[in-house]
Design a protein around this motif. Structure first.
Motif, PDB file in Angstrom:
ATOM      1  N   THR A  26       0.879   3.862  -3.099  1.00 49.00           N
ATOM      2  CA  THR A  26       0.451   5.237  -2.802  1.00 49.00           C
ATOM      3  C   THR A  26       1.516   6.240  -3.212  1.00 49.00           C
ATOM      4  N   PHE A  69       1.646   6.543  -7.010  1.00 49.22           N
ATOM      5  CA  PHE A  69       0.605   7.424  -7.554  1.00 49.22           C
ATOM      6  C   PHE A  69       0.995   8.882  -7.383  1.00 49.22           C
ATOM      7  N   ALA A  70       1.592   9.210  -6.240  1.00 48.26           N
ATOM      8  CA  ALA A  70       2.002  10.595  -5.994  1.00 48.26           C
ATOM      9  C   ALA A  70       3.103  11.029  -6.963  1.00 48.26           C
ATOM     10  N   VAL A 108       0.835  -1.207   0.000  1.00 46.55           N
ATOM     11  CA  VAL A 108       0.000   0.000   0.000  1.00 46.55           C
ATOM     12  C   VAL A 108       0.868   1.254   0.000  1.00 46.55           C
TER      13      VAL A 108
END
Length: 280
Positions: free
Chosen positions: A150, A153-154, A146
């Motif tokens: 995450t 994606f950033a 995760v």
């Protein structure tokens, strides 16, 4: 009135306690599921009281992704954004594979501290101590996944396979990592110290992760090295994870990951249980 009720409850509790002590009937041993969940809870409490052990799950993956993306992205792919699409699934596989050794380390610590001998005297299903720890490791792997996704994606990672592709990739990683953990439980039962176990895991995982398709396309490698990369278990998993995230996953890729996972579990799980039962 409240004091009277509390007194009556106290007397009832003492009565039940006295009856259980005086009874000649032995309590029933816990089921395999109950004992496994108990040991899983123990491992979770260890994380709660020693949160520093989660640095490998929370901090190191971030460092790896940032370092390789911005140091090598331009040189390898010509663009950090383009390289990130290729790199993130591979870095995710590498990170989770490297933290599988902690099951063996925890087991080795239990042996050295004498807790292992106490477990073997309990009227429980003996493998529950191992499986409980492995189940909590799945929580570690999920957290690492995760965090990596995450951050990806950033930074601009965009999986073409969508949410289902990402979830499918995580499932493949969890299945493979659970199987890989059995290797380190065997080592944890054999070696005498956690430092020796860490060195063994480093000697195995370092070449497997770096001589794979985690960082580069194997077609750019010499033919003899490409042949090794193609059969490397880490490469097999990384290929399937990339396929799932980018919408190109095939049934053959999934089957190969499952075959490798089943082989590792079939070989090392029985050896672990045998050593666990008979270790002196």
């Amino acid at each position: 009135m409240t004091g009277y009720i509390e007194q009556r409850e106290k007397e009832a509790t003492e009565l039940r306690l006295n009856e259980s002590i005086a009874s000649s009937e032995r309590p029933k041993p816990p089921s395999a599921v109950a004992s496994t969940l108990t040991f899983a809870t123990r491992a979770l409490l260890r994380i709660k009281h020693v949160p520093e052990q989660m640095f490998d799950v929370t901090v190191f993956p971030v460092i790896f992704l940032l370092m390789f993306t911005y140091l090598f992205g331009g040189a390898i792919a010509g663009s950090t954004e383009e390289y990130l699409q290729f790199l993130l699934p591979g870095i995710l596989v590498m990170t989770v594979a490297q933290i599988t050794m902690y099951t063996g380390i925890d087991l080795n610590n239990d042996i050295r501290k004498g807790i292992f001998d106490r477990f073997r005297t309990l009227p429980i299903w003996l493998p529950s101590a191992l499986i409980g720890s492995l189940l909590v490791d799945v929580v570690r792997y999920s957290m690492a996944s995760v965090i990596m996704i995450t951050l990806g994606f950033a930074l601009g990672f965009r999986p073409e396979g969508g949410l289902m592709g990402v979830l499918g990739a995580i499932v493949l990683i969890l299945v493979f990592s659970f199987s890989l953990s059995w290797i380190w439980t065997v080592c944890g039962l054999i070696v005498r110290s956690e430092k020796a176990l860490m060195m063994i895991s480093f000697m195995v995982l370092f070449p497997l992760t770096f001589v794979s398709n985690v960082f580069v396309d194997p077609r750019t490698l010499p033919s003899w090295l490409e042949s090794f990369v193609d059969v490397n278990p880490i490469s097999i998993l990384a290929t399937a994870v990339r396929g799932a995230m980018h919408g190109t996953l095939t049934a053959q890729q999934v089957i190969w990951v499952l075959i490798v996972s089943v082989i590792m579990t079939a070989i090392f799980a029985p050896i672990t249980v045998y050593l666990y039962r008979n270790k002196k």
